[in-house]
Enzyme design. Structure first.
Site, short mmCIF file in Angstrom:
data_model
loop_
_atom_site.label_atom_id
_atom_site.label_comp_id
_atom_site.label_asym_id
_atom_site.label_seq_id
_atom_site.Cartn_x
_atom_site.Cartn_y
_atom_site.Cartn_z
N LYS A 188 0.87 -1.00 0.10
CA LYS A 188 0.16 0.11 -0.03
C LYS A 188 0.79 1.17 -0.26
O LYS A 188 1.63 1.54 0.95
CB LYS A 188 -0.96 0.01 1.27
CG LYS A 188 -1.73 1.20 1.51
CD LYS A 188 -2.92 1.37 0.29
CE LYS A 188 -3.94 0.43 0.65
NZ LYS A 188 -4.92 0.67 -0.28
N HIS A 315 -10.42 -6.62 -4.26
CA HIS A 315 -10.35 -5.81 -3.43
C HIS A 315 -10.34 -6.29 -1.89
O HIS A 315 -11.33 -7.06 -1.66
CB HIS A 315 -10.90 -4.69 -3.59
CG HIS A 315 -10.89 -3.27 -2.60
ND1 HIS A 315 -11.87 -3.16 -1.86
CD2 HIS A 315 -9.77 -2.42 -2.44
CE1 HIS A 315 -11.78 -1.98 -0.92
NE2 HIS A 315 -10.54 -1.70 -1.20
#
Length: 418
Positions: A188, A315
């Site tokens: 991330k 996701h």
């Protein structure tokens, strides 16, 4: 099988200080557990977001579904659509634009999953069979890495430690891989200037040369920066996820970089698919049944993607075991979902509302639960504890930005940032 009761229970569980483009995770993550009970005594489970605005709509819609047959999902959707109307309930900023359709879909999803759970239990088959049958017995997930603080500023350090530079990111990857056996890695990004995140990807590639890598800066880069980063990382990334905002910006980047672009931000509802496909903005769509309208609607989207040559991953937001089970059933029954899925499960650090035993990781993959329906059952003691935590934690909506600004007052979540 007529719906006689629906129980809606908000829960909170401990969350580490995971950094992202919107700020940092607060000490508590919020979810909502939905239990649908039929006249035959069967109970189905669903899980969704826990923000107060969304929770209120879930509770309101639950009352409107009493008396329906669990097979009547079209009528359920119509009733929910009439109640949700133009309400926007998705505001934390990391799952793309909020739309009327997306808001309806994200309220509908936990009820649909719970009804599929009931239908599977009634037929004595797993949910995968209701989605066309499994084409894989276990679903691969990726190690989801985050830059993070050692602990929340007002609390003790957590066992995962700090990850603020390349070496600590590599250490975090080694920890998750050793514990779960993951065979792909996602970082991330969108936290530090792009060159620092390029260095982290290169360090991961050096440490794990055979492991597929992904980078997700959550649309914090301009088109020009995205192209530069994509070109510099040629040969190291399996895909680059949401480097820049919007379908038109993604299309410009996609035409200039060597790896596919993926998204869970610029294509988040059905109306986004035609322009994204026409402009070749993405090569990989990250499905998420929580806001694509449940498992069946997600399967329909997967078929459409296959028609137009789009690959699929999945996701993840902070979630518990009901969602992990639903994600696993969907992925196991989706032939063209060939990239390992995202999951936040390691960051739960063992916290869950499902009874242990049905869900486990084997070489980074979750075997499809063996029982009928979703194959998981509620741990009611854990549910009660997490509900009490929700009532006492003082958080009613996820707000990564405000929490970050408590410690870094000048922080801004604007996009693009670099």
């Amino acid at each position: 099988m007529i719906i006689r009761q629906i129980h809606v229970t908000p829960v909170a569980f401990r969350d580490p200080p995971l950094l992202n483009a919107a700020g940092v995770h607060e000490p508590w993550a919020l979810r909502t557990i939905v239990e649908v009970v039929t006249d035959e005594g069967l109970t189905g489970l669903g899980e969704t977001y826990g923000d107060l605005g969304h929770l209120g709509k879930v509770r309101e819609c639950a009352q409107a579904l009493i008396g329906l047959d669990v097979h009547a999902t079209n009528t359920m959707y119509a009733r929910i659509s009439a109640i949700v109307g133009h309400t926007v309930t998705d505001l934390h900023g990391l799952t793309g634009a909020a739309t009327k359709e997306k808001s309806i879909d994200r309220v509908f999803s936990p009820f649909e999953v719970a009804c599929l759970d009931i239908r599977g239990k009634a037929a004595g088959v797993p949910v995968t069979d209701l989605l066309g049958g499994r084409i894989r017995d276990a679903v691969p997930y990726s190690a989801y890495l985050f830059y993070k603080w050692a602990g929340h500023p007002d609390g003790e350090p957590d066992r995962f430690g700090a990850a603020l530079d390349e070496s600590s990111v590599v250490e975090q990857a080694a920890l998750l891989i050793n514990e779960y056996g993951f065979e792909s890695i996602k970082l991330k990004g969108g936290v530090f200037p792009p060159d620092q995140e390029i260095a982290a990807i290169r360090a991961l590639h050096e440490a794990f040369p055979e492991t597929p890598l992904r980078l997700d800066p959550n649309a914090t880069w301009t088109v020009e920066t995205s192209i530069r980063v994509g070109q510099e990382l040629e040969g190291t990334l399996q895909y680059l996820e949401d480097p820049t905002p919007g379908i038109s910006g993604m299309a410009e980047v996609a035409a200039a970089v060597p790896m596919p672009l993926a998204t869970n931000m610029c294509v988040v509802t059905h109306e986004h698919l035609p322009p994204a496909i026409a402009s070749r903005a993405i090569g990989v769509l990250l499905l998420d049944h929580h806001y694509w309208g449940g498992l069946v609607r997600s399967a329909h989207v997967a078929t459409l993607c296959d028609t137009f040559g789009l690959a699929l991953s999945m996701h993840s937001n902070s979630h518990l075991g009901i969602s992990l089970a639903a994600m696993t059933h969907l992925a196991a029954a989706t032939p063209n979902l060939t990239f390992a899925c995202d999951t936040h499960t390691p960051w739960q650090d063992g916290q869950d509302v499902v009874a242990p035993g049905a869900l486990r990781f084997v070489n980074g993959a979750v075997p499809v639960p063996a029982g009928p329906g979703l194959g998981v059952e509620l741990d009611r003691d854990a549910l009660a504890v997490m509900n009490e935590q929700y009532e006492k934690c003082g958080i009613s909506a996820r707000d990564d930005t405000s929490y970050m600004q408590r410690f870094e007052p000048t922080f801004s979540a604007r996009r693009p940032r670099w």
